[in-house]
Design a protein around this motif. Structure first.
Motif, PDB file in Angstrom:
ATOM      1  N   ILE A 199      28.787  41.427  42.381  1.00 15.46           N
ATOM      2  CA  ILE A 199      29.995  40.983  41.693  1.00 15.46           C
ATOM      3  C   ILE A 199      29.672  39.847  40.728  1.00 15.46           C
ATOM      4  CG2 ILE A 199      30.631  39.384  43.535  1.00 15.46           C
ATOM      5  CD1 ILE A 199      33.001  41.442  41.278  1.00 15.46           C
ATOM      6  N   ALA A 200      28.737  38.954  41.123  1.00 15.67           N
ATOM      7  CA  ALA A 200      28.344  37.864  40.225  1.00 15.67           C
ATOM      8  C   ALA A 200      27.643  38.413  38.985  1.00 15.67           C
ATOM      9  CB  ALA A 200      27.435  36.877  40.956  1.00 15.67           C
ATOM     10  N   LEU A 201      26.774  39.404  39.181  1.00 18.44           N
ATOM     11  CA  LEU A 201      26.088  40.024  38.050  1.00 18.44           C
ATOM     12  C   LEU A 201      27.081  40.716  37.123  1.00 18.44           C
ATOM     13  CD1 LEU A 201      23.375  40.719  36.732  1.00 18.44           C
ATOM     14  CD2 LEU A 201      23.264  42.738  38.205  1.00 18.44           C
ATOM     15  N   LEU A 224      37.107  43.052  38.540  1.00 21.21           N
ATOM     16  CA  LEU A 224      36.881  42.620  37.168  1.00 21.21           C
ATOM     17  C   LEU A 224      38.196  42.501  36.400  1.00 21.21           C
ATOM     18  CD1 LEU A 224      33.692  44.643  36.134  1.00 21.21           C
ATOM     19  CD2 LEU A 224      33.858  42.210  36.668  1.00 21.21           C
ATOM     20  N   SER A 225      39.081  43.491  36.557  1.00 22.82           N
ATOM     21  CA  SER A 225      40.370  43.437  35.874  1.00 22.82           C
ATOM     22  C   SER A 225      41.206  42.270  36.403  1.00 22.82           C
ATOM     23  CB  SER A 225      41.122  44.756  36.057  1.00 22.82           C
ATOM     24  OG  SER A 225      40.427  45.818  35.456  1.00 22.82           O
ATOM     25  N   PHE A 226      41.119  42.000  37.685  1.00 19.60           N
ATOM     26  CA  PHE A 226      41.845  40.878  38.275  1.00 19.60           C
ATOM     27  C   PHE A 226      41.390  39.555  37.661  1.00 19.60           C
ATOM     28  CE2 PHE A 226      42.427  37.580  41.486  1.00 19.60           C
ATOM     29  CZ  PHE A 226      43.751  37.764  41.852  1.00 19.60           C
ATOM     30  N   LEU A 227      40.092  39.458  37.363  1.00 12.64           N
ATOM     31  CA  LEU A 227      39.539  38.236  36.770  1.00 12.64           C
ATOM     32  C   LEU A 227      39.680  38.199  35.252  1.00 12.64           C
ATOM     33  CD1 LEU A 227      36.265  38.002  38.900  1.00 12.64           C
ATOM     34  CD2 LEU A 227      38.342  36.643  39.170  1.00 12.64           C
ATOM     35  N   GLY A 228      40.263  39.253  34.671  1.00 11.46           N
ATOM     36  CA  GLY A 228      40.425  39.296  33.220  1.00 11.46           C
ATOM     37  C   GLY A 228      39.195  39.753  32.476  1.00 11.46           C
ATOM     38  N   LEU A 229      38.238  40.373  33.181  1.00 10.68           N
ATOM     39  CA  LEU A 229      36.990  40.809  32.559  1.00 10.68           C
ATOM     40  C   LEU A 229      36.847  42.334  32.576  1.00 10.68           C
ATOM     41  CD1 LEU A 229      34.610  38.148  34.140  1.00 10.68           C
ATOM     42  CD2 LEU A 229      35.531  38.167  31.816  1.00 10.68           C
ATOM     43  N   GLY A 230      37.910  43.033  32.916  1.00 14.29           N
ATOM     44  CA  GLY A 230      37.853  44.484  32.971  1.00 14.29           C
ATOM     45  C   GLY A 230      38.676  45.116  31.863  1.00 14.29           C
ATOM     46  N   ILE A 231      39.705  45.849  32.252  1.00 18.82           N
ATOM     47  CA  ILE A 231      40.556  46.537  31.291  1.00 18.82           C
ATOM     48  C   ILE A 231      41.454  45.530  30.603  1.00 18.82           C
ATOM     49  CG2 ILE A 231      42.165  48.445  30.981  1.00 18.82           C
ATOM     50  CD1 ILE A 231      39.360  49.170  32.081  1.00 18.82           C
ATOM     51  N   ARG A 232      41.515  45.611  29.286  1.00 14.15           N
ATOM     52  CA  ARG A 232      42.334  44.662  28.532  1.00 14.15           C
ATOM     53  C   ARG A 232      43.820  44.958  28.714  1.00 14.15           C
ATOM     54  NH1 ARG A 232      40.165  41.557  24.461  1.00 14.15           N
ATOM     55  NH2 ARG A 232      37.955  41.852  23.996  1.00 14.15           N
ATOM     56  N   PRO A 233      44.637  43.927  28.981  1.00 17.46           N
ATOM     57  CA  PRO A 233      46.079  44.132  28.959  1.00 17.46           C
ATOM     58  C   PRO A 233      46.533  44.374  27.503  1.00 17.46           C
ATOM     59  CG  PRO A 233      45.537  41.805  29.260  1.00 17.46           C
ATOM     60  CD  PRO A 233      44.250  42.561  29.320  1.00 17.46           C
TER      61      PRO A 233
END
Length: 299
Positions: free
Chosen positions: A146-148, A236-245
């Motif tokens: 997850i860190a990577l 990743l999406s929860f942290l804002g680093l996945g799918i863009r809103p």
């Protein structure tokens, strides 16, 4: 016609009959596992939901906003309620199924392809090739995944393609390790030795003789891994680093409901429930396939 040529069709028929018998036994064992069958049914329903999302979704998940209904509770017209902006939560959860399955299947395809190829090369050729690949695999597995993923996603920028590629290109190590071990045990068998003796090229031996014999464990590992990949995408999406809103994803909806967890708990509850159901379904299916394909379970 010689005796050898006459016996070849009979041998082929016997081999085909044995293969059909093995598959029938595996299917019988799989059907006997109710949890596995239930997981398969749920996955099929989720796939249909993703494919027909525009038909099943009662409202537009992005643009249709109901004024004055921010965080509204579930109603008959909106069974999952409203999100923090007043959008229909059911519609967003339905479209989020597309993202979850797309990322899970696409990233798994990348990890399986890379892991099988790299593991087969390391196991078959050995020597310095095996040593180099093994050190790379050990290095990848030493990093907290997850860190990577967070670091790579932050560098490359959040998007659907980035999410698939980052997860796909960092998760192949465990597949490579399994395939390498199986290939190392198979390359010393008689049929591989016979293929080498008649001059069959190494890559053809790997492709035609070794890989088909290691795909059983790979299929099981891939099925079990899809649930983990869905969790990684959600994280990743929860942290804002996945799918863009404003594109709907289960992790993104969870992130939207985080600030309102005490006032509007339904915003986080329903996407979280979908993640749990989906991951459990893939895990049940993987467990069922493992039991069905396990040679020790054969009658």
């Amino acid at each position: 016609m010689t005796a050898t040529s006459a016996a070849e069709p009979n041998l082929q028929l016997i081999a085909d009959a044995d293969r059909r018998s093995e598959w029938s036994q595996s299917w019988r064992r799989f059907r006997a596992n109710r949890f596995a069958v239930g997981g398969l049914v749920i996955i099929i329903l989720l796939a249909l939901m993703a494919i027909f999302a525009p038909l099943l979704s009662p409202y537009d998940p992005i643009t249709e906003i109901f004024r004055g209904m921010r965080g509204g509770s579930p109603t008959p017209a909106h069974p999952f309620g409203y999100d923090h902006l007043g959008r229909d939560l059911l519609s967003r959860v339905i479209f989020g199924t597309r993202i979850a399955l797309l990322v899970g299947l696409a990233a798994t395809g990348i990890t399986v392809t890379m892991g099988v190829v790299i593991g087969a090369v390391a196991g078959y050729f050995g020597s310095w090739v095996d040593m180099l690949i093994s050190r790379v695999v050990d290095t990848l597995m030493a990093f907290p995944i997850i860190a990577l993923l967070v670091v790579l996603a932050a560098v490359l920028g959040p998007s659907l393609v980035t999410t698939v590629l980052v997860i796909g290109f960092t998760g192949w190590a465990r597949f490579a390790r399994v395939v390498r071990a199986d290939v190392m045990s198979l390359k010393a068998t008689d049929f591989v030795t016979a293929a080498r003796a008649v001059g069959v090229r190494d890559w053809r031996i790997i492709w035609r003789h070794l890989l088909p014999n290691v795909m059983g464990p790979v299929i099981v590992l891939a099925t079990l891994g899809i649930g983990g990949i869905i969790i990684l995408e959600s994280a990743l999406s929860f942290l804002g680093l996945g799918i863009r809103p404003p594109n709907p994803s289960w992790g993104g909806i969870l992130s939207d409901g985080r600030a309102f967890i005490l006032r509007f708990p339904h915003i986080a509850f329903f996407p979280g429930l979908m993640i749990v159901i989906t991951v459990l379904a893939f895990n049940f299916l993987g467990d069922g396939l493992r039991d069905a394909l396990d040679p020790r379970e054969r009658d």
